[in-house]
Design an enzyme around this catalytic site. Structure first.
Site, mmCIF file in Angstrom:
data_model
loop_
_atom_site.group_PDB
_atom_site.id
_atom_site.type_symbol
_atom_site.label_atom_id
_atom_site.label_comp_id
_atom_site.label_asym_id
_atom_site.label_seq_id
_atom_site.Cartn_x
_atom_site.Cartn_y
_atom_site.Cartn_z
ATOM 1 N N ASP A 25 -4.082 0.909 3.100
ATOM 2 C CA ASP A 25 -2.851 1.688 3.099
ATOM 3 C C ASP A 25 -2.894 2.576 1.853
ATOM 4 O OD1 ASP A 25 -0.240 2.521 3.765
ATOM 5 O OD2 ASP A 25 0.634 0.968 2.490
ATOM 6 N N ASP A 27 0.313 4.577 -0.022
ATOM 7 C CA ASP A 27 1.442 4.426 -0.946
ATOM 8 C C ASP A 27 1.740 2.953 -1.216
ATOM 9 O OD1 ASP A 27 1.715 7.110 -1.188
ATOM 10 O OD2 ASP A 27 3.464 7.298 0.101
ATOM 11 N N ASP A 253 0.821 -2.947 1.883
ATOM 12 C CA ASP A 253 2.068 -3.608 1.486
ATOM 13 C C ASP A 253 3.064 -3.724 2.625
ATOM 14 O OD1 ASP A 253 2.656 -0.770 1.520
ATOM 15 O OD2 ASP A 253 4.480 -1.223 0.387
#
Length: 307
Positions: A25, A27, A253
């Site tokens: 991922d 960000d 996240d």
């Protein structure tokens, strides 16, 4: 799998052991931006971080990202035409020489027909070529110095999150320094880094450039899941690297990449912003992730050699 793909896989697979494919991922994983803008990164420190300063830093990044997107990567023209990856319209690209092509005068519009799909494919090819050259051809030295300063300020504010994430990528890649001080991945590198971001494709590529990730993430390894979902992107990646020696691990996240990894029975490493977590940067190491690989795929010599 076609012959070209088979040949490419042959160059990546050796007798030395498995090839680890890290599916990242962006960000709040490889970089911090959203959590700077909304204050959640600073708030996780319970008052020891200046929330307003984090927001200011995030807004400066936003400004640079949008400017470079619009000035050099056609974002004003293609903002409403997001594709999941740059090669998605390759079948419409006739290979025309674009060195003197007038992108501002070709009457490009929403690609609902083959002609405009070809024009969008031209833009994607140009974006890919510019991405591989890096920022230096487009940014003057003063602006580059400003970006370097912003990177360093951000890295200091985030306790080296950016440089630690980059160091992780570097440890998993064979990097050669060239005579001009730039870095390049050796073709013999046994690990592959792929980005699957929930953001739009063009801004995500620009983020890779600005946050110094382009050395490790080639343009063909950057995917945008905003329209198709992360599971579909993960399936495409699995299909691309369709060989028993490839092992996949997703790192992020969010719930969506977690669910997608579970659906494909890949290990998943959950990034945690909390300061006392080991699953953040700095903290997460290739050695830690090797345990996740081993839990799903079993141990290998490559795992035991990770430091």
């Amino acid at each position: 799998m076609n012959n070209d793909t088979s040949k490419k896989l042959g160059t990546l697979v050796s007798d030395d052991g498995p090839v680890n494919v890290y599916v990242w991922d962006m960000d709040e994983t490889l970089i911090l931006l959203r959590s700077l803008l909304n204050g959640t990164y600073a708030e996780s420190f319970n008052g020891s971080k200046d929330v307003k300063r984090g927001v200011e830093i995030g807004r400066m990044w936003e400004k640079h990202i949008l400017k470079i997107c619009d000035d050099f990567f056609f974002y004003e023209q293609v903002e409403e035409c997001n594709e999941p990856f740059l090669d998605s319209l390759r079948q419409y690209d006739d290979g025309k020489d674009l060195s003197r092509y007038e992108f501002k005068q070709d009457d490009f519009s929403t690609p609902t027909d083959d002609l405009n799909k070809r024009k969008l494919a031209y833009r994607h090819r140009a974006v890919a070529e510019r991405y591989e050259k890096g920022l230096c051809p487009f940014i003057d030295s003063e602006s580059m110095s400003g970006l370097d300063e912003l990177y360093n300020v951000t890295d200091e504010y985030t306790d080296r999150w950016l440089s630690s994430a980059r160091a992780f990528l570097e440890q998993c890649s064979c990097v050669e320094e060239s005579s001009d001080g730039t870095s390049a991945i050796e073709q013999s590198s046994q690990d592959i880094h792929i980005l699957v971001t929930s953001g739009a494709l063009i801004p995500s590529l620009v983020k890779c450039l600005l946050f110094r990730l382009d050395t490790f993430l080639r343009h063909e390894n950057v995917y945008s899941s905003i329209d198709v979902g992360k599971l579909q992107c993960f399936k495409w990646i699995k299909e691309r690297f369709n060989h028993p020696k490839f092992r996949f691990c997703a790192i992020g996240d969010g719930w969506e990449e977690c669910a997608a990894a579970q659906a494909l029975q890949w290990p998943f490493v959950k990034i945690d912003l909390q300061p006392d977590s080991s699953h953040r940067f700095p903290g997460l190491t290739p050695k830690t992730v090797s345990y996740y690989f081993a839990a799903v795929y079993g141990n290998s010599d490559a795992d035991s050699s990770k430091e």
